[in-house]
Design a protein around this motif. Structure first.
Motif, PDB file in Angstrom:
ATOM      1  N   ALA A  26       0.880  -1.167   0.000  1.00  9.02           N
ATOM      2  CA  ALA A  26       0.000   0.000   0.000  1.00  9.02           C
ATOM      3  C   ALA A  26       0.924   1.225   0.000  1.00  9.02           C
ATOM      4  N   PRO A  27       1.091   1.895  -1.144  1.00 11.07           N
ATOM      5  CA  PRO A  27       2.078   2.977  -1.244  1.00 11.07           C
ATOM      6  C   PRO A  27       1.539   4.348  -0.839  1.00 11.07           C
ATOM      7  N   TYR A  28       0.746   4.421   0.216  1.00 13.92           N
ATOM      8  CA  TYR A  28       0.177   5.687   0.664  1.00 13.92           C
ATOM      9  C   TYR A  28       1.281   6.698   0.948  1.00 13.92           C
ATOM     10  N   TYR A  29       2.329   6.248   1.628  1.00 12.95           N
ATOM     11  CA  TYR A  29       3.546   7.043   1.822  1.00 12.95           C
ATOM     12  C   TYR A  29       4.575   6.442   0.863  1.00 12.95           C
ATOM     13  N   LYS A  30       4.609   6.950  -0.351  1.00  9.67           N
ATOM     14  CA  LYS A  30       5.347   6.335  -1.458  1.00  9.67           C
ATOM     15  C   LYS A  30       6.829   6.123  -1.159  1.00  9.67           C
ATOM     16  N   ASP A  31       7.509   7.090  -0.604  1.00  6.99           N
ATOM     17  CA  ASP A  31       8.939   6.941  -0.336  1.00  6.99           C
ATOM     18  C   ASP A  31       9.210   5.828   0.676  1.00  6.99           C
ATOM     19  N   ILE A  32       8.374   5.742   1.680  1.00 11.04           N
ATOM     20  CA  ILE A  32       8.523   4.694   2.695  1.00 11.04           C
ATOM     21  C   ILE A  32       8.214   3.332   2.077  1.00 11.04           C
ATOM     22  N   ALA A  33       7.138   3.271   1.309  1.00 14.83           N
ATOM     23  CA  ALA A  33       6.761   2.021   0.646  1.00 14.83           C
ATOM     24  C   ALA A  33       7.850   1.562  -0.320  1.00 14.83           C
ATOM     25  N   ASP A  34       8.441   2.483  -1.059  1.00 11.67           N
ATOM     26  CA  ASP A  34       9.505   2.119  -1.995  1.00 11.67           C
ATOM     27  C   ASP A  34      10.694   1.491  -1.276  1.00 11.67           C
ATOM     28  N   ASN A  35      11.053   2.019  -0.116  1.00 11.74           N
ATOM     29  CA  ASN A  35      12.143   1.431   0.665  1.00 11.74           C
ATOM     30  C   ASN A  35      11.768   0.044   1.183  1.00 11.74           C
ATOM     31  N   LEU A  36      10.542  -0.115   1.655  1.00 12.18           N
ATOM     32  CA  LEU A  36      10.091  -1.425   2.118  1.00 12.18           C
ATOM     33  C   LEU A  36      10.156  -2.447   0.987  1.00 12.18           C
ATOM     34  N   VAL A  37       9.690  -2.046  -0.193  1.00 12.52           N
ATOM     35  CA  VAL A  37       9.702  -2.942  -1.360  1.00 12.52           C
ATOM     36  C   VAL A  37      11.135  -3.287  -1.758  1.00 12.52           C
ATOM     37  N   ALA A  38      12.017  -2.308  -1.748  1.00 14.79           N
ATOM     38  CA  ALA A  38      13.418  -2.567  -2.111  1.00 14.79           C
ATOM     39  C   ALA A  38      14.037  -3.602  -1.172  1.00 14.79           C
ATOM     40  N   GLY A  39      13.773  -3.479   0.107  1.00 11.08           N
ATOM     41  CA  GLY A  39      14.293  -4.459   1.074  1.00 11.08           C
ATOM     42  C   GLY A  39      13.720  -5.837   0.847  1.00 11.08           C
ATOM     43  N   ALA A  40      12.413  -5.906   0.572  1.00 14.48           N
ATOM     44  CA  ALA A  40      11.762  -7.196   0.339  1.00 14.48           C
ATOM     45  C   ALA A  40      12.293  -7.859  -0.931  1.00 14.48           C
ATOM     46  N   LYS A  41      12.398  -7.103  -2.004  1.00 12.13           N
ATOM     47  CA  LYS A  41      12.914  -7.661  -3.260  1.00 12.13           C
ATOM     48  C   LYS A  41      14.323  -8.215  -3.072  1.00 12.13           C
ATOM     49  N   ALA A  42      15.174  -7.463  -2.410  1.00 13.18           N
ATOM     50  CA  ALA A  42      16.559  -7.899  -2.209  1.00 13.18           C
ATOM     51  C   ALA A  42      16.622  -9.202  -1.420  1.00 13.18           C
ATOM     52  N   GLU A  43      15.820  -9.332  -0.381  1.00 14.26           N
ATOM     53  CA  GLU A  43      15.826 -10.554   0.438  1.00 14.26           C
ATOM     54  C   GLU A  43      15.292 -11.739  -0.356  1.00 14.26           C
ATOM     55  N   ILE A  44      14.242 -11.535  -1.110  1.00 13.73           N
ATOM     56  CA  ILE A  44      13.655 -12.613  -1.918  1.00 13.73           C
ATOM     57  C   ILE A  44      14.658 -13.087  -2.961  1.00 13.73           C
ATOM     58  N   GLU A  45      15.282 -12.150  -3.638  1.00 14.18           N
ATOM     59  CA  GLU A  45      16.266 -12.509  -4.660  1.00 14.18           C
ATOM     60  C   GLU A  45      17.489 -13.188  -4.052  1.00 14.18           C
ATOM     61  N   ALA A  46      17.907 -12.765  -2.875  1.00 10.49           N
ATOM     62  CA  ALA A  46      19.062 -13.381  -2.205  1.00 10.49           C
ATOM     63  C   ALA A  46      18.789 -14.841  -1.864  1.00 10.49           C
ATOM     64  N   ALA A  47      17.518 -15.187  -1.673  1.00 10.07           N
ATOM     65  CA  ALA A  47      17.140 -16.570  -1.388  1.00 10.07           C
ATOM     66  C   ALA A  47      16.925 -17.373  -2.668  1.00 10.07           C
ATOM     67  N   GLY A  48      17.114 -16.734  -3.826  1.00 14.37           N
ATOM     68  CA  GLY A  48      16.930 -17.430  -5.101  1.00 14.37           C
ATOM     69  C   GLY A  48      15.479 -17.547  -5.524  1.00 14.37           C
ATOM     70  N   ALA A  49      14.612 -16.801  -4.896  1.00 15.61           N
ATOM     71  CA  ALA A  49      13.186 -16.840  -5.222  1.00 15.61           C
ATOM     72  C   ALA A  49      12.834 -15.736  -6.217  1.00 15.61           C
ATOM     73  N   THR A  50      11.635 -15.817  -6.748  1.00 19.87           N
ATOM     74  CA  THR A  50      11.134 -14.777  -7.642  1.00 19.87           C
ATOM     75  C   THR A  50       9.966 -14.074  -6.975  1.00 19.87           C
ATOM     76  N   TRP A  51       9.615 -12.895  -7.490  1.00 12.63           N
ATOM     77  CA  TRP A  51       8.544 -12.111  -6.891  1.00 12.63           C
ATOM     78  C   TRP A  51       7.738 -11.409  -7.968  1.00 12.63           C
ATOM     79  N   GLU A  52       6.517 -11.080  -7.597  1.00 16.96           N
ATOM     80  CA  GLU A  52       5.665 -10.172  -8.359  1.00 16.96           C
ATOM     81  C   GLU A  52       5.186  -9.117  -7.374  1.00 16.96           C
ATOM     82  N   LEU A  53       4.808  -7.969  -7.884  1.00 19.36           N
ATOM     83  CA  LEU A  53       4.406  -6.842  -7.046  1.00 19.36           C
ATOM     84  C   LEU A  53       3.046  -6.326  -7.486  1.00 19.36           C
ATOM     85  N   ILE A  54       2.171  -6.114  -6.505  1.00 18.98           N
ATOM     86  CA  ILE A  54       0.911  -5.426  -6.773  1.00 18.98           C
ATOM     87  C   ILE A  54       0.728  -4.339  -5.722  1.00 18.98           C
TER      88      ILE A  54
END
Length: 183
Positions: A26-54
């Protein structure tokens, strides 16, 4: 402040089969949400997994999106992200409590969800928690989802037996004259 506290981080889980994670933000606070997403993507990719975003309009819609996605797609796990900052009304309590409760109920139904919806008093608290180089709560939520996926896969093939039959014991077939057994 919590950022100064030392805490233990579990080792990243490893997978022998592909893992697909849905990030719902929920990107209500876009800058904060973007940082949260960046952290999540990095962790998922580090585990060798794939992701989609909505994206969803707000934190209250995140659990509903996860529930719909689970019924209509093939994701192994979910990462719920967003930020709720206390305002002047009781809406803060409603959003925090109801989004958290809904995610917990979905989890109790067996969904593998990492909850990264920040509930904070100030923007500064949110920024510190969302910072990938800081508290990285987005990465932490992704790690939680990945650990739940690993646990679910570990126990997916284990059986608890049928009825009152303890796992691993033979069962006598009623009316069997030759004493045959079945497992």
């Amino acid at each position: 402040m919590a950022a100064n506290e030392q805490h233990y981080v579990l080792p990243r889980p490893e997978f022998d089969k592909p893992v697909k994670i849905l990030i719902v933000v929920a990107p209500y606070y876009k800058d904060i949400a973007d940082n949260l997403v960046a952290g999540a993507k990095a962790e998922i990719e580090a585990a060798g997994a794939t992701w989609e975003l909505i994206e969803m309009p707000g934190a209250l819609e995140v659990p509903t999106a996860i529930g719909i996605s689970d019924r209509r797609s093939n994701f192994d796990g979910y990462v719920a992200l967003g930020c709720v900052i206390r305002g002047e009304t009781t809406h803060y309590e409603t959003v925090c409590n109801d989004s958290s409760r809904a995610l917990q109920l979905l989890g109790l139904q067996g969904l593998c969800i990492g909850n990264g919806i920040l509930t904070v008093e100030t923007r500064a608290q949110a920024e510190a928690r969302a910072d990938v180089a800081g508290q990285n709560k987005g990465g932490g939520a992704a790690a939680a989802a990945l650990h739940l996926v690993a646990m679910a896969r570990k126990w997916a093939t284990q059986s608890k037996g049928i009825g009152f039959k303890p796992a691993g014991q033979d069962t006598l077939i009623a009316g069997s004259s030759d004493g045959s057994k079945t497992a």
